[in-house]
Each structure stands twice: as structure tokens, then as C-alpha cells.
Design a protein around this motif. Structure first.
Motif, PDB file in Angstrom:
ATOM      1  N   LYS A   1       0.877  -1.225  -0.047  1.00  0.00           N
ATOM      2  CA  LYS A   1      -0.022   0.033  -0.023  1.00  0.00           C
ATOM      3  C   LYS A   1       0.855   1.233  -0.005  1.00  0.00           C
ATOM      4  CE  LYS A   1      -3.895  -2.194   1.047  1.00  0.00           C
ATOM      5  NZ  LYS A   1      -4.927  -2.534   0.144  1.00  0.00           N
TER       6      LYS A   1
ATOM      7  N   LYS B   1      -4.191   0.774   7.461  1.00  0.00           N
ATOM      8  CA  LYS B   1      -3.929  -0.177   6.296  1.00  0.00           C
ATOM      9  C   LYS B   1      -2.470  -1.024   6.315  1.00  0.00           C
ATOM     10  CE  LYS B   1      -6.979   1.659   2.656  1.00  0.00           C
ATOM     11  NZ  LYS B   1      -7.145   1.839   1.544  1.00  0.00           N
TER      12      LYS B   1
ATOM     13  N   GLU C   1      -4.820   6.655   6.559  1.00  0.00           N
ATOM     14  CA  GLU C   1      -5.268   7.703   5.578  1.00  0.00           C
ATOM     15  C   GLU C   1      -6.742   8.063   5.845  1.00  0.00           C
ATOM     16  OE1 GLU C   1      -5.332   5.437   1.782  1.00  0.00           O
ATOM     17  OE2 GLU C   1      -7.460   4.923   1.973  1.00  0.00           O
ATOM     18  N   GLN C   2      -7.035   9.225   5.358  1.00  0.00           N
ATOM     19  CA  GLN C   2      -8.174   9.924   5.323  1.00  0.00           C
ATOM     20  C   GLN C   2      -9.440   9.098   4.841  1.00  0.00           C
ATOM     21  OE1 GLN C   2      -8.345  12.401   1.857  1.00  0.00           O
ATOM     22  NE2 GLN C   2      -9.967  13.544   2.812  1.00  0.00           N
TER      23      GLN C   2
ATOM     24  N   LEU D   1     -12.758   8.332   3.105  1.00  0.00           N
ATOM     25  CA  LEU D   1     -13.569   8.727   1.850  1.00  0.00           C
ATOM     26  C   LEU D   1     -15.040   8.265   2.048  1.00  0.00           C
ATOM     27  CD1 LEU D   1     -11.060   8.029  -0.881  1.00  0.00           C
ATOM     28  CD2 LEU D   1     -11.464  10.065   0.052  1.00  0.00           C
TER      29      LEU D   1
ATOM     30  N   GLU E   1     -18.623   2.892  -3.716  1.00  0.00           N
ATOM     31  CA  GLU E   1     -17.761   2.088  -4.083  1.00  0.00           C
ATOM     32  C   GLU E   1     -18.177   1.402  -5.249  1.00  0.00           C
ATOM     33  OE1 GLU E   1     -16.272   0.430  -0.270  1.00  0.00           O
ATOM     34  OE2 GLU E   1     -14.705  -0.382  -1.583  1.00  0.00           O
TER      35      GLU E   1
ATOM     36  N   GLU F   1      -7.781   1.445  -3.651  1.00  0.00           N
ATOM     37  CA  GLU F   1      -6.704   0.637  -4.024  1.00  0.00           C
ATOM     38  C   GLU F   1      -6.537   0.155  -5.430  1.00  0.00           C
ATOM     39  OE1 GLU F   1      -7.584  -3.161  -2.244  1.00  0.00           O
ATOM     40  OE2 GLU F   1      -9.384  -3.551  -2.961  1.00  0.00           O
TER      41      GLU F   1
END
Ligand code: AMP
Ligand code: GLY
Length: 429
Positions: free
Chosen positions: A107, A149, A191-192, A194, A198, A289
Motif C-alpha cells: 500500500k 492499512k 489515511e483519510q 472517503l 464504491e 486500492e
């Protein structure tokens, strides 16, 4: 020509089903395969993680084209291994090499790649055990929820969405200090979060040119209305109603093209599929991803909508001639419902006899975790057992056919979600 598919899930049965229809396919092999692939191909009892055995099988069966289904052998460098063998020099392989597979295998790598090439994604920072204190301080200032992650492959379990800073800090500690996901969590991306809907877009590339395959929506959670733990995927739909032409144009311009440009600039020669997990945030696509392979069960709705010959496309990808290839996609909607063993994604029993399979109509039955016993009966052999794909002119029609078939299959402990596609039907209203 003789063709070998590596893998044993619904994805690989869908590849085998489509490839077996090609006039260019002579003998088709799947390693190790399942009871479904055995209906259209010859299963080889070898592990795709045993690269030496795969190389021997390629020679023994005069294979000219290899398709690598799952991520594990790709991330472990099967493509480099096979390409380094002089006796396999002329074998064409669909799948990225070890560096290309880092798009999925790390990642941190994929985040740096997206940052470098201006590809929209959640803002993030990466921490290691050495920078644990900094990571904890970073969490103190981060908005909630926050996403953590594990850097490496963690069988779909390496993502934690924390609603509170305390939970996030415990998770960071568990991953970095307690090595919750082993070496995979020696680095953690924070991470932020979202907010959006999806979907996934799939690209077949020869490293220079590309074809954008039909997009799909996956249903990851075990429970209806997206509740309970994550699974490998409980169903899928293609096309996705909210991915209109305008949105897909943005995906191509802002994500697909810069991804290909980045691969070229990094001198990564990428032949194979790129699975782009996206969040639609108020009409704008963000990458959640990358995966270096096709999705499962997404493949079970994507391939049935491709009308062109798949072998021609795969050979064109391997020969860097994808630009010339015909690519026709059906307007029909495909829906797949995955039937799983009771207990999945936690512990479940195997070896249950599957009844009524031959009486199922109107769908294509893709096997995932199945095997046969000495009497030729089909038995459950995994968490996800079958994926039942229906095609119809409407989403409602495809949902109904797939669900009807799912209700008809019988085995002890069977479970499936009854709400696959219903959110998209409501989205239409
Ligand atoms: P991944 O293993 O990267 O597919 O992540 C698993 C799931 O976590 C995704 O399918 C999303 O539902 C969710 N997820 C991952 N990253 C984010 C994010 N930045 N914001 C919101 N949800 C996310
Ligand atoms: N269905 C999600 C995946 O294949 O990763």
C-alpha cells in the motif's frame, strides 16, 4: 494453443468458461482448479505457489499462454521466475512481474505511485515501528473515522476503519508492535476516510495500450444491508448504474491514463489486469486500492459481458498489440450471487454434498470452493462455494434469476445474501 490458468476460485472458473469458448484454445488446464473447472478443462494437482512445478507443467503440457489468477504468486514473483527460464522463453504470460504487482503488494508503494503521478486518492502517511510515536501523535490530529492499512497482503483483512482515536491507536500499536498481520503490517498507511459509493474498474493492459473492461460493484460484507465482517465478496453487479459515461470518462482521464503513464515512467513492464477499487465521492473518482489481478466475484459478472474472444485479447496484451483488438461489450446486466458455507468468513465445515446443481436453470454456475468425491458427487470445499451469474436486459431481471437459482441450490449450512443489487435498483428510482 494450450492454455494454463493458475488458481482455484470462481474467478478462475469464469476465466476457464470464457477461454474454453475460444476457437484459439486447444487444451485448457487449470492448476489446481475445482469441480467446476474440471467440467471445461483439465485440473492439474499442483499449487500455484510451487513455481518449479508450474514451470514443469508448462513444458509437459506444451502451454503457450499462462493466466495468473490470484495475487499471491504475482506478488511472490512467479512471472519473473517463469520468464527467467530459457525453456519458457516463448510462453506468453498474463500477469505483472513482481515490481508491477507491488501496486497491490504494498500500500505504501501504491500510495507513493499515486502521489507521484497525480492520481486522486485519500491523503495519507506511512509509519513503521521506528516512527510509532509520530504515528500516535498524527492520529491525535487526524479527522475521524480514520483508516489504517497494513502495507502488505493480509488476505483482505488488513484494513481497519477506526471511529475513535483510541481504537485507531490500539490498532496502530497492534499492527506495528504486535505484528498483527506479521510482516505485512511492518509498515502501516494511515489515511483519510472517503465518504461515497464504491465500485471497481478493470483494465487489461499490454504496458502501453489498454482496454477498460466493464465496471462492477462488489458486496463485501457477510450480512444484508452491508453489515457484519468483510468477506472475499458475496455478490457482484455489472454495469453499475451510478457509473455513467461522464464518471467513467473521469476515471479514464484522471486514473487510468496517469496509471499507465506512471508504469511506463517507472519502467514497469505491466502485462495483465489492473483492478482499480474506487470511491465515487460526489461524482469524483478516488482510488481506494489497486489490485494486480481480476476481482472475485467481479470476474463472474465482467467476463460474461465481454463478447469478444478473450484469448485474442490476452494474446494481444502479451504481444503489446492491444490497440488493434476488437472489444465488444454486451449491454445486458450481469448479477452474481455467491453461496457460502455456514459460518464463513469465520470457521465453517467442508465436504457437504451439493444437491440440485444440475436442475439450476437460467444462470451460469461458477464453482469457487468445490471438489468431487469418488462417486463424482460435488462437495463443498471452501468458504465461498458457488457464484451464480445471470444475464438479463434489466437489473431487476438479472437479480431475480440469480436469486432464484441461489434459493434452489441445496447443501447443509448454505447461506447467501438476498439483497445483491437491491441498492442499485433503489438508486435507479
Ligand atoms: P481494501 O482492502 O483496500 O480494499 O479496503 C477494504 C475496504 O475498506 C474497502 O473496500 C473500503 O470499503 C474500505 N476503505 C478502504 N480505504 C478507505 C478509505 N480511504 N475511505 C473509506 N473506506 C475505505
Ligand atoms: N472481491 C474483491 C477482490 O477480489 O479483491
Amino acid at each position: 494453443m494450450n492454455i494454463l490458468i493458475l488458481g482455484s476460485g470462481g474467478r478462475e472458473h469464469a476465466f476457464a468458461w470464457k477461454i474454453a469458448q475460444s476457437p484459439h484454445c486447444d487444451e485448457l488446464y487449470v492448476a489446481p482448479g475445482n469441480a467446476g473447472t474440471a467440467q471445461v478443462a483439465t485440473n492439474l494437482p499442483i499449487s500455484y505457489n510451487d513455481f518449479e512445478a508450474v514451470a514443469k507443467a508448462i513444458v509437459a503440457h506444451k502451454i503457450k499462454l499462462v493466466i495468473v489468477g490470484p495475487e499471491e504468486p504475482l506478488v511472490n514473483g512467479i512471472v519473473n521466475f517463469l520468464k527467467a527460464r530459457p525453456e519458457l522463453a516463448r510462453v506468453k504470460i498474463v500477469g505483472p512481474d513482481q515490481l508491477g504487482a507491488q501496486l497491490e503488494g504494498s500500500k505504501d508503494f501504491s500510495k507513493n505511485f499515486m502521489l507521484k503521478y497525480g492520481i486522486p486518492t485519500a491523503s495519507s502517511r506511512t509509519f513503521t515501528v521506528e516512527s510509532l510515536e509520530e504515528g500516535l501523535a498524527y492520529l491525535d490530529t487526524h479527522s475521524l473515522p480514520v483508516v489504517l492499512k497494513a502495507d502488505g497482503l493480509a488476505a483482505g483483512k488488513g484494513v481497519i476503519i477506526a471511529e475513535t482515536t483510541a481504537v485507531a491507536k490500539t490498532a496502530l500499536n497492534d499492527m506495528l508492535v504486535e505484528a498483527k498481520f506479521g510482516a505485512a503490517s511492518s509498515k502501516v498507511v494511515i489515511e483519510q476516510f472517503l465518504r461515497g459509493i464504491e465500485l471497481s474498474v478493470f483494465v487489461l493492459t499490454d504496458g502501453l495500450n489498454y482496454k477498460i473492461l466493464p465496471e462492477a460493484k462488489d458486496y463485501k460484507r457477510i450480512g444484508e444491508r452491508d453489515t457484519g465482517p468483510n468477506t472475499g465478496g458475496m455478490g457482484a453487479v455489472s454495469p453499475v448504474v451510478f457509473a455513467d459515461e461522464n464518471f467513467l470518462k473521469k476515471v479514464e482521464q484522471k486514473i487510468v491514463k496517469p496509471t499507465l503513464r506512471g508504469l511506463q515512467e517507472e519502467k514497469i513492464h505491466y502485462v495483465g489486469f489492473i483492478f482499480i477499487g474506487l470511491m465515487n465521492v460526489k461524482g469524483e473518482p478516488y482510488v481506494i486500492e489497486y489490485n494486480a489481478r481480476m476481482g472475485d466475484p467481479e470476474t463472474e459478472v465482467v467476463l460474461p459481458r465481454i463478447q469478444s474472444d478473450l484469448v485474442t485479447l490476452l494474446l494481444a496484451a502479451a504481444d503489446q498489440k492491444l490497440i488493434d483488438s476488437d472489444f465488444v461489450i454486451s449491454n445486458q446486466t450481469a448479477v452474481t450471487t455467491v453461496i457460502v458455507s455456514g459460518g464463513y468468513p469465520d470457521d465453517y465445515e467442508k465436504g457437504k454434498k451439493i444437491a440440485e446443481l444440475e436442475r439450476i436453470e437460467d444462470v451460469t454456475v461458477f464453482h469457487a470452493g468445490t471438489t468431487t468425491n469418488g462417486d463424482g458427487e460435488v462437495l463443498t470445499n471452501g468458504g465461498r462455494v458457488l457464484a451464480l451469474t445471470a444475464l438479463a436486459n434489466s437489473l431487476e431481471g438479472a437479480v431475480n434469476k440469480s436469486q432464484k437459482a441461489a434459493a434452489a441450490v441445496q447443501f447443509e449450512g448454505k447461506y447467501y445474501r438476498k439483497d445483491i443489487g437491491l441498492d442499485l435498483i433503489r438508486y435507479n428510482d
